[in-house]
Design a protein around this motif. Structure first.
Motif, PDB file in Angstrom:
ATOM      1  N   UNK A 187      -7.325   2.147   2.870  1.00 54.95           N
ATOM      2  CA  UNK A 187      -7.143   0.567   2.882  1.00 54.95           C
ATOM      3  C   UNK A 187      -5.953   0.324   3.906  1.00 54.95           C
ATOM      4  N   UNK A 188      -4.996   1.271   4.142  1.00 55.59           N
ATOM      5  CA  UNK A 188      -4.120   0.830   5.181  1.00 55.59           C
ATOM      6  C   UNK A 188      -4.766   1.132   6.511  1.00 55.59           C
ATOM      7  N   UNK A 189      -5.748   2.048   6.773  1.00 56.43           N
ATOM      8  CA  UNK A 189      -6.275   1.788   8.057  1.00 56.43           C
ATOM      9  C   UNK A 189      -7.032   0.385   8.369  1.00 56.43           C
ATOM     10  N   UNK A 190      -7.760   0.243   7.212  1.00 60.28           N
ATOM     11  CA  UNK A 190      -8.426  -1.451   7.237  1.00 60.28           C
ATOM     12  C   UNK A 190      -7.403  -2.421   7.801  1.00 60.28           C
ATOM     13  N   UNK A 236       0.861  -1.329  -0.165  1.00 61.25           N
ATOM     14  CA  UNK A 236      -0.086  -0.011  -0.177  1.00 61.25           C
ATOM     15  C   UNK A 236       0.977   1.132   0.050  1.00 61.25           C
ATOM     16  N   UNK A 237       1.996   0.989   0.917  1.00 60.57           N
ATOM     17  CA  UNK A 237       2.865   2.321   0.548  1.00 60.57           C
ATOM     18  C   UNK A 237       3.441   2.693  -0.888  1.00 60.57           C
ATOM     19  N   UNK A 238       3.794   1.625  -1.497  1.00 58.76           N
ATOM     20  CA  UNK A 238       4.139   1.596  -2.847  1.00 58.76           C
ATOM     21  C   UNK A 238       3.052   2.285  -3.655  1.00 58.76           C
ATOM     22  N   UNK A 239       1.837   1.784  -3.482  1.00 59.32           N
ATOM     23  CA  UNK A 239       0.634   2.413  -3.951  1.00 59.32           C
ATOM     24  C   UNK A 239       0.553   3.897  -4.027  1.00 59.32           C
TER      25      UNK A 239
END
Length: 497
Positions: free
Chosen positions: A334-337, A312-315
């Motif tokens: 999304x990261x929070x989920x 997700x960091x790459x995204x």
């Protein structure tokens, strides 16, 4: 896989439908101002621009969004006041930033367009802003003004499909078929609608008709493959995805679908290779971001949440490079989920707070900011439930319900029922949990799993097992809600089998 060109940055329309608006054409004079044969007119000062638009529209309707862009751009170079071309360019944009930029231009040009084009543009703006009641009003006006236009009925059908009002959607899809029986993309959406109703046999026939109409395009095979994926026919699904790629090696959605087949077949390493191939072949930021998102889902499915966060960091970095705030906010959601699944509730809350702040500080519309605030109540409720802070959970759930009811948005109202069901489940009020969750979005496999828990709490083992089986066999394209519960549901269903 494709219903329409989109990626998960369209979270801004998560409470709406995000309908792809398509526009008809007539044989009017140089500047179209009235319909011909009851079709929606196209307004342009340039015949050459209109031809480019038509080519772009055809590619867009065949789900070849990347290929359509150059034609919409040429149309706009020839006629800078071409409102319909701006709308087409918006709906095929690979990033949220481009989408909103071109939609804004389309709205500004709408007064110079025909009434039909204006209604389509305003419906699209309302959908993007999450104001679905107004979106429907525009689409109803469109159908009333152009009852013989297949695209008018098709767009209204898409609205109902997005709201999960499937019978109403099918009514308009069937009307579309009466007007234009060879309108290919109709059979794509009809297939998805029938699939969502659980009518796999008729869905298969719709997708086969889609293939018959445009056999040299990749998307019909991709869509049929997704039905086979849903049915658990993984090898047949992969074969259809490979057929799509043999027609167009750049049709990256098929790599995404193959990855799902491989995940559910117990081949995570092969799935990872497929997603890497998708990333390597990406032609734009949207395709690259989708590949990284698939990697996050794959990692989550295997319980490797640190790897999921890294993906997700790459995204996020792809969006950050372009200053694409809507996409960045979506990535933080999304990261929070994922952080919630890790039990890092305080960190999850901070991530949701960052997402909201990004939207509040952006130049996105006030309606989108209002929806972001509403979504923040949803996320805060979820975190509070996990922390067993029922007072906070009920406060934010109440705010969310109030906002949902004010918008009369059926998707939001389903989410309000979800929150009420989750609170009841946490409080072991299983009867109320079942009542609320059955009114939630049952296309979210997490809600199916929650229903299995509620029925187990009521002592109804058969119903609990039925919902576990539905969860385990949900077989969607790579998505976080399914990744969070798939293996757990499979193990529990097997233990009870």
């Amino acid at each position: 896989m494709s219903l329409k060109p989109a990626s998960h940055w369209m979270w801004v329309s998560a409470f709406a439908v995000g309908t792809l608006v398509v526009i008809g054409c007539n044989k009017a004079d140089k500047v179209a101002a009235s319909s011909d044969g009851g079709k929606i007119p196209i307004t342009s000062s340039s015949d050459e621009a209109r031809k480019e638009f038509m080519t772009g529209r055809d590619l867009s309707e065949r789900l070849l969004g990347q290929e359509s862009l150059q034609h919409f751009d040429k149309a706009l170079a020839l006629d800078r006041e071409f409102a319909a071309a701006e709308l087409g360019r918006a709906n095929n944009s690979p990033t949220a930033k481009e989408f909103f930029e071109h939609l804004k231009k389309a709205v500004a040009l709408a007064p110079k367009a025909s009434n039909g084009e204006k209604l389509l543009i305003m419906a699209n703006q309302a959908g993007a802003n999450g104001v679905v009641e107004i979106q429907k009003e525009y689409l109803d006006q469109l159908v009333a003004a152009y009852p013989s236009d297949e695209r008018a009925h098709f767009n209204l059908g898409n609205y109902y499909f997005g709201q999960q009002e499937l019978d109403e959607a099918l009514t308009h899809y069937k009307k579309t078929a009466e007007i234009a029986p060879n309108y290919s993309q109709l059979y794509n959406l009809m297939g998805y609608c029938l699939r969502q109703k659980g009518d796999f046999a008729d869905a298969e026939q719709a997708f086969k008709k889609y293939i018959e109409l445009i056999p040299n395009d990749p998307n019909p095979y991709d869509s049929y493959a997704e039905l086979l994926l849903k049915m658990g026919r993984y090898d047949e699904s992969i074969a259809q995805y490979r057929k799509a790629l043999s027609i167009d090696p750049h049709f990256n959605p098929s790599h995404f679908g193959i990855a799902a087949d491989l995940i559910y077949s117990g081949k995570p390493q092969e799935a990872a290779a497929e997603l890497q191939a998708m990333a390597d072949a990406a032609r734009n930021d949207g395709e690259l971001r989708t590949a990284y998102f698939g990697m996050a889902v794959l990692a989550s499915d295997g319980g490797k949440y640190d790897q999921a966060l890294a993906a997700m960091d790459k995204e996020y970095a792809v969006a950050e490079k372009k200053g694409d705030q809507a996409s960045m906010a979506a990535d933080l959601q999304a990261k929070g989920n994922i952080l919630e699944q890790m039990g890092k509730h305080d960190e999850a809350q901070k991530t949701f707070d960052r997402s909201l702040k990004l939207v509040e500080d952006s130049n996105l519309s006030q309606e989108i900011k209002n929806n972001a605030t509403l979504l923040h109540h949803f996320n805060t409720t979820a975190v509070a439930i996990a922390k067993k802070d029922m007072t906070t959970a009920k406060t934010h759930a109440g705010e969310f319900r109030k906002g949902a009811e004010a918008t009369k948005n059926s998707a939001q109202i389903k989410q309000a029922h979800e929150l009420a069901g989750r609170i009841a489940l946490a409080e072991k009020d299983y009867k109320n949990a079942v009542s609320e969750l059955e009114q939630a979005n049952l296309q979210n496999p997490q809600n199916l799993y929650r229903l299995s828990q509620a029925y187990r709490g009521l002592g109804d083992g058969d119903k609990a097992h039925d919902y576990l089986k539905k969860t385990a066999e949900f077989n969607s394209l790579p998505a976080l809600p399914y990744a969070f519960v798939r293996e757990k549901a499979q193990k529990e269903a097997g233990a009870k089998g």
